[in-house]
Design an enzyme around this catalytic site. Structure first.
Site, PDB file in Angstrom:
ATOM      1  CD  GLU A 276       5.310  -6.903   2.597  1.00  0.00           C
ATOM      2  OE1 GLU A 276       4.282  -6.251   2.384  1.00  0.00           O
ATOM      3  OE2 GLU A 276       6.367  -6.701   1.993  1.00  0.00           O
TER       4      GLU A 276
ATOM      5  CD  GLU B 275       7.238  -8.977  -1.426  1.00  0.00           C
ATOM      6  OE1 GLU B 275       7.168  -7.737  -1.359  1.00  0.00           O
ATOM      7  OE2 GLU B 275       6.284  -9.742  -1.237  1.00  0.00           O
TER       8      GLU B 275
HETATM    9  O1  IFM Z   1       3.145  -5.660  -4.150  1.00  0.00           O
HETATM   10  C1  IFM Z   1       3.581  -5.692  -2.836  1.00  0.00           C
HETATM   11  C2  IFM Z   1       3.542  -7.091  -2.289  1.00  0.00           C
HETATM   12  O2  IFM Z   1       2.277  -7.661  -2.397  1.00  0.00           O
HETATM   13  C3  IFM Z   1       3.945  -7.089  -0.819  1.00  0.00           C
HETATM   14  N1  IFM Z   1       5.185  -6.405  -0.631  1.00  0.00           N
HETATM   15  C4  IFM Z   1       5.362  -5.106  -1.241  1.00  0.00           C
HETATM   16  C5  IFM Z   1       4.999  -5.177  -2.709  1.00  0.00           C
HETATM   17  C6  IFM Z   1       5.178  -3.792  -3.361  1.00  0.00           C
HETATM   18  O3  IFM Z   1       4.345  -2.871  -2.754  1.00  0.00           O
END
Ligand code: IFM
Length: 452
Positions: free
Chosen positions: A168, A356
């Site tokens: 990200e 994710e």
């Molecule tokens: O915890 C984070 C992760 O590190 C990166 N993506 C979003 C998740 C939730 O906020």
């Protein structure tokens, strides 16, 4: 639930995702030095109730236990990240043998249990020594990242089938170098633009180095994204939503695909030229084998004269009368599906993995020792069913990873939001599988009725 794991096919990758700083703890053990998160969390007022990740969920010491739980849950793919400051403590120069040995042990143990480690090189924890020299605003960090990538590829490449370069980049540059809400806590365009550009170059450079050294591995990188919709069906809100979409969803994937930065929508981005070297445009693209899509929610945008640069304002979910998570993110059933459609519309995207997806709710551990997290189960079922819908409609989505395995340190929000399938008592480090964890276990185990 009218779908099963089998509907996704045998080759679909099911897993869980984590990151080093959020879980490992052992912040100064065995030669590890500070990352920007070690420093940022130790400054009062930066993090919810001044929490920090010094111990986190103690994964560094308890990885065998966590992998055993993972195996019992039939989870065969484990997305993790490497802590740069464990491997090259100063970011530059000497390699820390003990850091390499830790990841060797972890990777070997996972493989011995039949669990594939999917490795992210950079999940936000820059060695603080590099931050002292400007961090991502300094082009030098790009060269140090190239060196770090080479070290990791050579050390672990013989065993890692799936790599991700960055986690990200929009979040770590936006929250870390524009808003100042994440480490290193810098603000403003003068920090954001060079950080963004160097991260975009690092994304492609990391891909090239991994491809050279680990020619048999699948090389990807991950992108945060949100479904962006206008508040009202009026021109001003529609245009504002397009600008936010360009910034949040397109900023890093488009240069990687050879499309450049979305300067047409976000004019201020053209100032990035100040930080570009003559050949940089040619260095931004890389043909990733897959992209990681990370989606949690939808954002509603309205025009705002007051917001600098963008003239667009995101309306907080709790002001909109919609169901929300502890992160104040809207629970929106269709957003992941929409994102998969959006990213698959880029003709050069070869494969998509949902690297994710998940949700933080107010989990309660009962006196009898259970966590009945029905909301999380519903969230996961809905989103997974939407992945199937996208897949059936031709989206080349080949995996799905739940964020996250155990409760962990959630950045500026500290330990308040709980995203895990496994509850952690942070006083005792006791692990308790939540109902959602049992649900995922059964989902991964179950065969569809009538099928052998
Ligand atoms: O915890 C984070 C992760 O590190 C990166 N993506 C979003 C998740 C939730 O906020």
């Amino acid at each position: 639930m009218n779908f099963s794991k089998e509907d996704f096919g045998k080759k679909f990758h099911w897993g869980v995702a984590t990151s080093a700083y959020q879980t490992e703890g052992a912040h100064n053990k065995d030669g590890k030095r500070d990352s920007i998160w070690d420093v940022f969390t130790n400054t009062k007022g930066n993090i919810h109730e001044n929490h920090h990740g010094n111990h986190a969920s103690d994964f560094y010491n308890r990885y065998r236990l966590d992998l055993a739980i993972m195996k019992a849950m039939h989870i065969k793919n484990f997305r993790m990240s490497l802590a740069w400051s464990r491997i090259i403590p100063h970011g530059d120069g000497k390699i820390n043998k003990k850091g390499i040995e830790f990841y060797d042990r972890l990777i070997d143990h996972a493989l011995a249990l039949g669990i594939q480690p999917w490795v992210t090189l950079y999940h936000w924890d820059l060695p603080n020594e590099l931050e002292k020299r400007g961090g991502w605003t300094n082009r030098e960090t790009l060269y140090r990242f190239e060196n770090y990538t080479e070290v990791c590829a050579k050390a672990f490449g013989d065993r890692i089938e799936h790599w991700m370069v960055l986690n990200e980049p929009m979040v770590f540059t936006g929250a870390g170098y524009f808003l100042g809400e994440h480490a290193p806590g810098r603000k403003g365009l003068k920090n954001f633009l060079p950080a963004m550009h160097h991260a975009a170059l690092a994304q492609a450079a990391g891909g090239r180095i991994l491809r050279d050294i680990c020619s048999k591995s699948d090389i990807g990188t991950t992108f945060s994204c949100s479904l962006i919709e206008p508040h009202r069906p009026i021109e001003k809100d529609i245009e504002a939503a397009k600008r936010v979409d360009a910034l949040l969803n397109r900023l890093f994937i488009e240069p990687a695909l050879g499309l450049g930065y979305p300067v047409k929508e976000v004019k201020i981005l053209s100032r990035v030229e100040e930080y570009m070297f003559p050949n940089d445009e040619a260095l931004l693209p890389f043909k990733f084998d897959f992209i990681g899509v990370q989606n949690y929610t939808r954002e509603i945008v309205e025009y705002s004269f007051l917001t600098p640069y963008l003239h667009a304002k995101i309306l907080p979910a709790n002001t909109r009368g919609v169901p929300t998570t502890v992160m104040n993110w809207e629970v929106h059933d269709d957003c992941l599906y929409q994102m998969l459609k959006k990213f698959s519309a880029y003709s050069k995207v070869k494969k998509i993995i949902v690297t994710e997806n998940g949700a933080a709710f107010h989990d309660v551990k009962t006196a009898a020792g259970y966590v009945h997290d029905i909301q999380r189960i519903n969230y996961l079922k809905t989103h997974i069913s939407k992945v199937l819908q996208a897949k059936n409609e031709g989206v080349k989505v080949t995996g799905y990873f739940i964020w996250t395995f155990t409760d962990n340190f959630e950045w500026a929000e500290g330990f308040k939001p709980k995203f895990g399938l496994v509850h952690i008592d942070f006083e005792t480090q006791e692990r308790t599988v939540k109902d959602s964890g049992y649900w995922y276990r059964d989902f991964l185990k179950k065969k569809k009725k009538g099928k052998k």
